[in-house]
Design a protein around this motif. Structure first.
Motif, PDB file in Angstrom:
ATOM      1  N   GLU A 271       0.948  -1.183   0.033  1.00 28.97           N
ATOM      2  CA  GLU A 271      -0.036   0.196   0.161  1.00 28.97           C
ATOM      3  C   GLU A 271       0.921   1.275  -0.001  1.00 28.97           C
ATOM      4  N   GLN A 272       1.876   1.321   0.851  1.00 30.50           N
ATOM      5  CA  GLN A 272       2.995   2.517   1.039  1.00 30.50           C
ATOM      6  C   GLN A 272       3.380   2.904  -0.458  1.00 30.50           C
ATOM      7  N   LEU A 273       3.859   1.646  -0.989  1.00 23.84           N
ATOM      8  CA  LEU A 273       4.734   1.866  -2.278  1.00 23.84           C
ATOM      9  C   LEU A 273       3.876   2.335  -3.350  1.00 23.84           C
ATOM     10  N   THR A 274       2.515   2.058  -3.260  1.00 21.77           N
ATOM     11  CA  THR A 274       1.345   2.391  -4.312  1.00 21.77           C
ATOM     12  C   THR A 274       0.875   3.526  -4.125  1.00 21.77           C
ATOM     13  N   ASN A 275       0.643   4.094  -2.877  1.00 20.05           N
ATOM     14  CA  ASN A 275      -0.085   5.183  -2.741  1.00 20.05           C
ATOM     15  C   ASN A 275       0.368   5.892  -1.443  1.00 20.05           C
ATOM     16  N   ASN A 276       1.087   7.136  -1.665  1.00 17.39           N
ATOM     17  CA  ASN A 276       1.862   7.916  -0.527  1.00 17.39           C
ATOM     18  C   ASN A 276       1.785   9.299  -1.242  1.00 17.39           C
ATOM     19  N   ASP A 277       2.072  10.163  -0.073  1.00 25.31           N
ATOM     20  CA  ASP A 277       1.756  11.438  -0.196  1.00 25.31           C
ATOM     21  C   ASP A 277       2.696  11.945  -1.422  1.00 25.31           C
ATOM     22  N   PHE A 278       3.709  11.516  -1.708  1.00 27.94           N
ATOM     23  CA  PHE A 278       4.905  11.970  -2.511  1.00 27.94           C
ATOM     24  C   PHE A 278       4.434  11.835  -4.010  1.00 27.94           C
ATOM     25  N   ASP A 279       3.589  11.103  -4.198  1.00 27.06           N
ATOM     26  CA  ASP A 279       2.957  10.628  -5.678  1.00 27.06           C
ATOM     27  C   ASP A 279       4.086  10.036  -6.491  1.00 27.06           C
ATOM     28  N   PHE A 280       4.620   9.312  -5.808  1.00 29.19           N
ATOM     29  CA  PHE A 280       5.565   8.376  -6.480  1.00 29.19           C
ATOM     30  C   PHE A 280       5.093   6.938  -6.303  1.00 29.19           C
ATOM     31  N   ALA A 281       4.941   6.306  -7.441  1.00 33.97           N
ATOM     32  CA  ALA A 281       4.432   4.678  -7.131  1.00 33.97           C
ATOM     33  C   ALA A 281       5.562   3.801  -7.357  1.00 33.97           C
ATOM     34  N   LEU A 282       6.095   3.380  -6.539  1.00 39.58           N
ATOM     35  CA  LEU A 282       7.204   2.305  -6.582  1.00 39.58           C
ATOM     36  C   LEU A 282       6.768   0.698  -6.808  1.00 39.58           C
ATOM     37  N   TYR A 283       6.898   0.276  -7.779  1.00 37.47           N
ATOM     38  CA  TYR A 283       6.261  -1.089  -8.263  1.00 37.47           C
ATOM     39  C   TYR A 283       7.694  -2.038  -8.117  1.00 37.47           C
ATOM     40  N   LEU A 284       7.474  -3.043  -7.247  1.00 35.70           N
ATOM     41  CA  LEU A 284       8.435  -4.229  -7.081  1.00 35.70           C
ATOM     42  C   LEU A 284       8.314  -5.232  -8.115  1.00 35.70           C
ATOM     43  N   LEU A 285       9.423  -5.419  -8.866  1.00 33.70           N
ATOM     44  CA  LEU A 285       9.190  -6.376 -10.240  1.00 33.70           C
ATOM     45  C   LEU A 285       9.857  -7.774  -9.618  1.00 33.70           C
ATOM     46  N   ASN A 308      15.189  -4.148  -8.683  1.00 32.48           N
ATOM     47  CA  ASN A 308      14.173  -4.091  -9.795  1.00 32.48           C
ATOM     48  C   ASN A 308      13.113  -3.367  -9.261  1.00 32.48           C
ATOM     49  N   VAL A 309      13.011  -2.015  -9.371  1.00 33.69           N
ATOM     50  CA  VAL A 309      12.168  -1.128  -8.902  1.00 33.69           C
ATOM     51  C   VAL A 309      11.601  -0.205  -9.866  1.00 33.69           C
ATOM     52  N   VAL A 310      10.450   0.032 -10.517  1.00 30.48           N
ATOM     53  CA  VAL A 310      10.122   0.740 -11.373  1.00 30.48           C
ATOM     54  C   VAL A 310       9.374   2.150 -10.672  1.00 30.48           C
ATOM     55  N   VAL A 311       9.758   3.304 -10.893  1.00 34.47           N
ATOM     56  CA  VAL A 311       9.309   4.380 -10.328  1.00 34.47           C
ATOM     57  C   VAL A 311       8.774   5.192 -11.248  1.00 34.47           C
ATOM     58  N   ALA A 312       7.110   5.267 -10.909  1.00 32.34           N
ATOM     59  CA  ALA A 312       6.187   6.029 -11.739  1.00 32.34           C
ATOM     60  C   ALA A 312       5.916   7.276 -11.090  1.00 32.34           C
ATOM     61  N   ASP A 313       6.033   8.577 -11.810  1.00 33.43           N
ATOM     62  CA  ASP A 313       5.528   9.671 -11.243  1.00 33.43           C
ATOM     63  C   ASP A 313       4.037   9.821 -11.426  1.00 33.43           C
ATOM     64  N   LYS A 314       3.086   9.870 -10.522  1.00 38.80           N
ATOM     65  CA  LYS A 314       1.740  10.077 -10.623  1.00 38.80           C
ATOM     66  C   LYS A 314       1.277  11.498 -11.118  1.00 38.80           C
ATOM     67  N   ARG A 315       2.058  12.398 -10.701  1.00 32.88           N
ATOM     68  CA  ARG A 315       1.959  13.871 -10.936  1.00 32.88           C
ATOM     69  C   ARG A 315       1.897  14.137 -12.494  1.00 32.88           C
ATOM     70  N   LEU A 316       3.108  13.551 -13.052  1.00 33.21           N
ATOM     71  CA  LEU A 316       3.376  13.615 -14.443  1.00 33.21           C
ATOM     72  C   LEU A 316       2.179  12.865 -15.276  1.00 33.21           C
ATOM     73  N   ILE A 317       1.873  11.815 -14.767  1.00 30.75           N
ATOM     74  CA  ILE A 317       0.870  11.121 -15.542  1.00 30.75           C
ATOM     75  C   ILE A 317      -0.460  11.797 -15.410  1.00 30.75           C
ATOM     76  N   LYS A 318      -0.937  12.306 -14.333  1.00 29.07           N
ATOM     77  CA  LYS A 318      -1.938  13.287 -14.549  1.00 29.07           C
ATOM     78  C   LYS A 318      -1.763  14.585 -15.258  1.00 29.07           C
ATOM     79  N   GLN A 319      -0.580  14.994 -15.234  1.00 27.48           N
ATOM     80  CA  GLN A 319      -0.259  16.097 -16.033  1.00 27.48           C
ATOM     81  C   GLN A 319      -0.502  16.066 -17.637  1.00 27.48           C
TER      82      GLN A 319
END
Length: 460
Positions: A271-285, A308-319
């Protein structure tokens, strides 16, 4: 005749065991001189052994003084070089000593196998000279690692995109964070790339391309509550991180209440790596029992392999709003006959705001009946107590989390599973507390501890 088969197999096993012991004894005899030398010499003070002579084609130099002063030494078995053949990942346990703090255990990593390290050397030489062998230090200045000289102000996505999982889809915000928190420089704290020395820039880029785990640990540090091991420093091609504790696999057959607590923590990490206040999603591969460890004192679960961790910037995706960016993405379940199997799309992770990958990975590879590791199946929550098994709620939640039958079922199952595990964990603590005080309220005396809580009904 079949009656004698087990007897013959037993004799064969004993013979093979004896041959192995004799073979190991012979190897020890043949390496007696090297064995004695290994115990007398601290190889971690050898510049060539830790590949300090290859810098700036290395991971950093912030801990070199500690290495050279002999403050770090291998533990007993780590000193035996002939055992390195079994240590494919090049991970070592060591002791680190400070005059005022005493000694403590740490973990040393070369961040790759010997073959992988040789391959990166050959690639650097090939790109610089066209040959597979060369002066590595000179070659580094002719590669893309040296392309970003002092005139380049920022590390930008167009330069490093796709170099590794960490920067599969980097945003400028992520890269600024990586540079600002880079620990292998004395002047950390600035996101300006031009503030780094030439050698520091090359080391950063080398790490980013070869194995970005140190940069993950630095950018998302444990001191700020991220569930990763603490980064300590590097010298040459040897990186030091904090020792967390025994690997999660050691708790596979732990008491039920302990496994429930660990499972709850694993879902909390998802949950923490998926949803956090920084809007970075860290996906464990890479999710397996070996890539998590448990603290001996606080019992806290920590990720100990963050390559092997993909980091997606949710703010950029929304933008940027790519196609279907706001449509929830549900990972596809796939059964396989191998250990730690996962199916995923990194491109999808980088283009959707809501992705259930971490819940899927934790449930399938660690918690549910689909989890297989070292020949054992059933997951961390195998063999629940009779009243839990009879209730059936746990099995339904685990199955839906790993292999959902409803559309978006995994999202709800993950939420409900966290709540259910929290209830079970709280019940266990209450039971333990009441057991110590010998005061048992009627609710606790019931056969089903979940009677203390009222949980939502679950439909299969």
């Amino acid at each position: 005749m079949l009656r004698f088969l087990p007897l013959k197999l037993g004799r064969l096993y004993r013979c093979l065991k004896l041959i192995f012991v004799i073979g190991l004894f012979v190897i020890l005899l043949m390496n007696t001189h090297n064995l004695l030398a290994s115990f007398q010499k601290n190889e971690l003070t050898d510049r060539r052994f830790i590949s300090l002579n290859k810098c700036p084609a290395c991971f950093g130099t912030s801990w070199c003084r500690k290495f050279m002063n002999g403050q770090i030494s291998f533990e007993t078995w780590g000193r035996l070089r002939f055992l390195d053949v079994f240590n494919v990942k090049n991970v070592f346990f060591a002791q680190y000593g400070e005059p005022r703090e005493g000694t403590r255990r740490i973990v040393l990593k070369r961040l790759g196998s010997n073959q992988e390290l040789t391959d990166i050397d050959q690639k650097i030489c090939k790109r610089a000279t066209g040959r597979t062998r060369c002066d590595l230090i000179q070659a580094m200045y002719k590669t893309e690692f040296a392309r970003l000289n002092g005139d380049v102000r920022l590390l930008t996505p167009d330069v490093v995109e796709g170099w590794s999982d960490l920067v599969h889809c980097p945003s400028q915000r992520l890269l600024d964070r990586i540079v600002r928190r880079y620990a292998e420089t004395k002047d950390s704290g600035s996101f300006l790339l031009k503030n780094l020395k030439d050698t520091e820039r090359m080391q950063l880029l080398m790490t980013l391309a070869f194995n970005p785990e140190p940069l993950v640990l630095q950018s998302f540090p444990s001191d700020e509550g991220w569930p990763f091991a603490k980064y300590l420093g590097a010298c040459g091609r040897m990186v030091a991180v904090n020792y967390v504790g025994e690997e999660l696999w050691s708790f596979f057959n732990a008491p039920w209440q302990k496994r429930v607590d660990l499972a709850k923590q694993l879902m909390d990490i998802a949950e923490q790596l998926t949803n956090n206040d920084f809007d970075f999603a860290l996906y464990l591969l890479d999710v397996s029992f070996d890539n998590f460890a448990v603290g001996p004192r606080d019992g806290k679960v920590i990720v100990v392999d963050a390559e092997n961790v993909v980091v997606a910037d949710k703010r950029l995706i929304k933008q940027n709003k790519p196609e279907n960016y706001d449509v929830w993405y549900e990972s596809k379940f796939e059964e396989c006959d191998k250990e730690a199997c996962l199916s995923f799309s990194k491109d999808t992770m980088c283009s959707r705001v809501t992705v259930d990958h971490n819940y899927y990975a934790i449930c399938q590879n660690l918690l549910s009946r689909y989890a297989v590791w070292r020949g054992s199946s059933g997951g961390l929550l195998h063999d629940p107590p009779p009243h839990i098994a009879k209730d059936g709620q746990l099995k339904v939640l685990l199955d839906e989390c790993a292999n959902p039958k409803k559309r978006y079922g995994r999202f709800q199952a993950a939420k409900d599973l966290r709540e259910y595990l929290t209830q079970l964990s709280s019940t266990a603590r209450v039971l333990a507390s009441q057991s110590q005080s010998n005061k048992c309220p009627s609710a606790i005396l019931t056969e089903d501890p979940s009677a203390l809580f009222r949980s939502k009904p679950v439909t299969g």
